[in-house]
Scaffold this motif. Structure first.
Motif, short mmCIF file in Angstrom:
data_model
loop_
_atom_site.label_atom_id
_atom_site.label_comp_id
_atom_site.label_asym_id
_atom_site.label_seq_id
_atom_site.Cartn_x
_atom_site.Cartn_y
_atom_site.Cartn_z
N GLY A 38 0.58 -1.16 0.26
CA GLY A 38 0.18 -0.46 -0.09
C GLY A 38 0.68 1.14 -0.25
N LEU A 39 2.52 1.12 -0.51
CA LEU A 39 2.72 2.80 0.15
C LEU A 39 2.05 3.39 -1.48
CD1 LEU A 39 5.12 4.10 1.19
CD2 LEU A 39 6.59 2.68 -0.80
N THR A 40 2.60 4.32 -1.63
CA THR A 40 1.95 5.26 -2.11
C THR A 40 2.87 6.46 -3.13
OG1 THR A 40 0.53 6.90 -1.03
CG2 THR A 40 -0.49 4.89 -1.75
N GLY A 41 3.51 6.87 -1.90
CA GLY A 41 4.84 8.37 -1.85
C GLY A 41 5.71 8.18 -1.77
N LEU A 42 7.04 8.45 -2.38
CA LEU A 42 8.28 8.19 -1.51
C LEU A 42 8.34 10.22 -0.96
CD1 LEU A 42 10.46 6.34 -1.25
CD2 LEU A 42 11.50 6.86 -3.88
N GLU A 43 9.26 9.98 0.21
CA GLU A 43 9.79 11.81 -0.48
C GLU A 43 11.24 11.95 -1.19
OE1 GLU A 43 11.37 14.55 3.56
OE2 GLU A 43 12.22 12.19 3.29
N VAL A 44 11.37 12.36 -2.05
CA VAL A 44 11.66 12.79 -3.38
C VAL A 44 13.33 14.11 -2.84
CG1 VAL A 44 12.13 13.08 -5.76
CG2 VAL A 44 10.89 12.10 -4.92
N ARG A 45 12.22 14.97 -2.02
CA ARG A 45 12.42 15.69 -2.31
C ARG A 45 12.97 16.16 -1.07
NH1 ARG A 45 10.59 17.34 -6.49
NH2 ARG A 45 9.09 18.88 -5.49
N ARG A 46 13.88 16.50 0.46
CA ARG A 46 14.56 16.56 1.30
C ARG A 46 15.97 17.20 1.57
NH1 ARG A 46 17.21 13.22 5.32
NH2 ARG A 46 16.49 13.41 7.35
N VAL A 47 15.84 18.15 2.51
CA VAL A 47 16.84 19.33 2.77
C VAL A 47 18.28 18.50 3.44
CG1 VAL A 47 14.83 21.05 3.09
CG2 VAL A 47 16.06 19.39 5.27
N HIS A 48 18.54 17.39 3.32
CA HIS A 48 19.39 16.61 3.63
C HIS A 48 19.25 15.69 2.54
CE1 HIS A 48 19.00 18.48 8.11
NE2 HIS A 48 17.67 18.22 7.76
N HIS A 49 19.08 15.89 1.64
CA HIS A 49 19.89 15.18 0.21
C HIS A 49 20.47 16.02 -0.24
CE1 HIS A 49 16.09 12.10 -0.26
NE2 HIS A 49 16.75 11.58 1.13
N ASP A 50 21.21 15.15 -1.50
CA ASP A 50 22.24 16.07 -2.46
C ASP A 50 21.66 15.85 -3.08
OD1 ASP A 50 22.70 13.93 -3.19
OD2 ASP A 50 25.29 13.44 -2.23
N VAL A 51 21.83 16.72 -4.68
CA VAL A 51 21.56 16.47 -5.88
C VAL A 51 21.39 14.76 -6.35
CG1 VAL A 51 21.74 16.99 -8.26
CG2 VAL A 51 21.68 18.81 -6.81
N ASN A 52 21.72 14.15 -6.33
CA ASN A 52 22.47 12.56 -6.64
C ASN A 52 21.22 12.08 -6.25
OD1 ASN A 52 24.91 13.65 -8.58
ND2 ASN A 52 26.07 12.47 -6.69
N ALA A 53 21.29 11.80 -4.61
CA ALA A 53 20.16 11.27 -3.91
C ALA A 53 18.71 11.61 -4.49
CB ALA A 53 20.02 11.81 -2.73
N THR A 54 18.83 13.45 -4.75
CA THR A 54 17.38 13.71 -4.98
C THR A 54 16.86 12.83 -6.41
OG1 THR A 54 16.95 15.74 -4.27
CG2 THR A 54 15.84 15.67 -5.37
N HIS A 55 17.50 12.65 -7.39
CA HIS A 55 17.52 11.82 -8.63
C HIS A 55 17.34 10.14 -8.47
CE1 HIS A 55 18.08 16.00 -11.01
NE2 HIS A 55 19.42 15.74 -10.67
N TRP A 56 18.06 10.13 -7.47
CA TRP A 56 18.25 8.52 -7.37
C TRP A 56 16.17 8.14 -7.49
CZ3 TRP A 56 17.12 6.60 -1.90
CH2 TRP A 56 17.32 5.01 -2.20
N ALA A 57 16.09 9.19 -5.81
CA ALA A 57 14.63 8.94 -5.23
C ALA A 57 13.26 9.21 -6.02
CB ALA A 57 14.43 9.57 -4.12
N ALA A 58 13.99 9.75 -6.91
CA ALA A 58 12.80 10.11 -7.94
C ALA A 58 12.72 10.05 -9.04
CB ALA A 58 13.17 11.30 -9.00
N ALA A 59 14.36 9.11 -9.99
CA ALA A 59 13.89 7.77 -10.80
C ALA A 59 12.98 6.41 -9.84
CB ALA A 59 15.54 7.83 -11.08
N LEU A 60 13.45 6.04 -8.14
CA LEU A 60 13.21 4.96 -7.68
C LEU A 60 11.45 5.26 -7.88
CD1 LEU A 60 13.96 2.50 -6.63
CD2 LEU A 60 14.19 3.88 -4.55
N ALA A 61 10.79 6.28 -6.96
CA ALA A 61 9.72 7.01 -6.95
C ALA A 61 8.77 6.70 -9.11
CB ALA A 61 9.33 8.32 -6.84
N ALA A 62 9.11 6.32 -9.67
CA ALA A 62 8.82 6.89 -11.50
C ALA A 62 8.29 5.79 -11.41
CB ALA A 62 9.92 7.71 -12.13
N GLN A 63 9.69 4.93 -11.26
CA GLN A 63 10.03 3.03 -11.39
C GLN A 63 8.56 2.62 -11.05
OE1 GLN A 63 13.78 1.01 -10.33
NE2 GLN A 63 12.46 -0.30 -10.43
#
Length: 107
Positions: A38-63
Motif C-alpha cells: 500500500g505504499l503510495t509515495g516516496l519522499e524525493v526532495r529532502r533538505v538533507h538530500h544532495d542532488v544525486n540522492a534526489t535524482h535517485w529517489a525521483a527515478a525510484l518513485a517513477a519506477q
C-alpha cells in the motif's frame, strides 16, 4: 482515514551505517514489498538530500509509480540545521497528484 502512505528519508544513508550504494540497494530491495502493501509515495526532495540522492529517489518513485513528496524535516526547531516547514516544497503538478490521491482515498 483517507491518507496516503509515504516512505520518508529513502536517501538518508548516514543513518543506516551503510555506504551510499549499499544503502540504496537495501532500500530498493524492500520497496517493492512496501508498494504491494500500500505504499503510495516516496519522499524525493529532502533538505538533507544532495542532488544525486534526489535524482535517485525521483527515478525510484517513477519506477514504482509512486507519488513524489518533499520534506523540510522540521521537528519544532529542536535540532541544528532545521529549516522552516514549507521550505522544500512540491511543484504544482506534484501537489495536484497528491491532492488527487487524497481525494480518491477519501471518496
Amino acid at each position: 482515514a483517507g491518507g496516503v502512505v509515504v516512505q520518508a528519508h529513502p536517501g538518508h544513508a548516514k543513518r543506516s551505517g551503510l555506504s551510499v550504494d549499499a544503502h540504496r540497494a537495501w532500500v530498493e530491495s524492500y520497496l517493492s514489498a512496501l508498494v504491494s502493501d500500500g505504499l503510495t509515495g516516496l519522499e524525493v526532495r529532502r533538505v538533507h538530500h544532495d542532488v544525486n540522492a534526489t535524482h535517485w529517489a525521483a527515478a525510484l518513485a517513477a519506477q514504482h509509480g509512486l507519488l513524489t513528496t518533499a520534506g523540510s524535516d522540521w521537528h519544532g526547531g529542536r535540532w541544528p540545521g532545521e529549516v522552516p516547514v514549507g521550505t522544500n516544497g512540491l511543484s504544482d503538478a506534484e501537489w495536484d497528484a497528491l491532492n488527487r490521491a487524497l481525494d480518491d482515498r477519501s471518496a
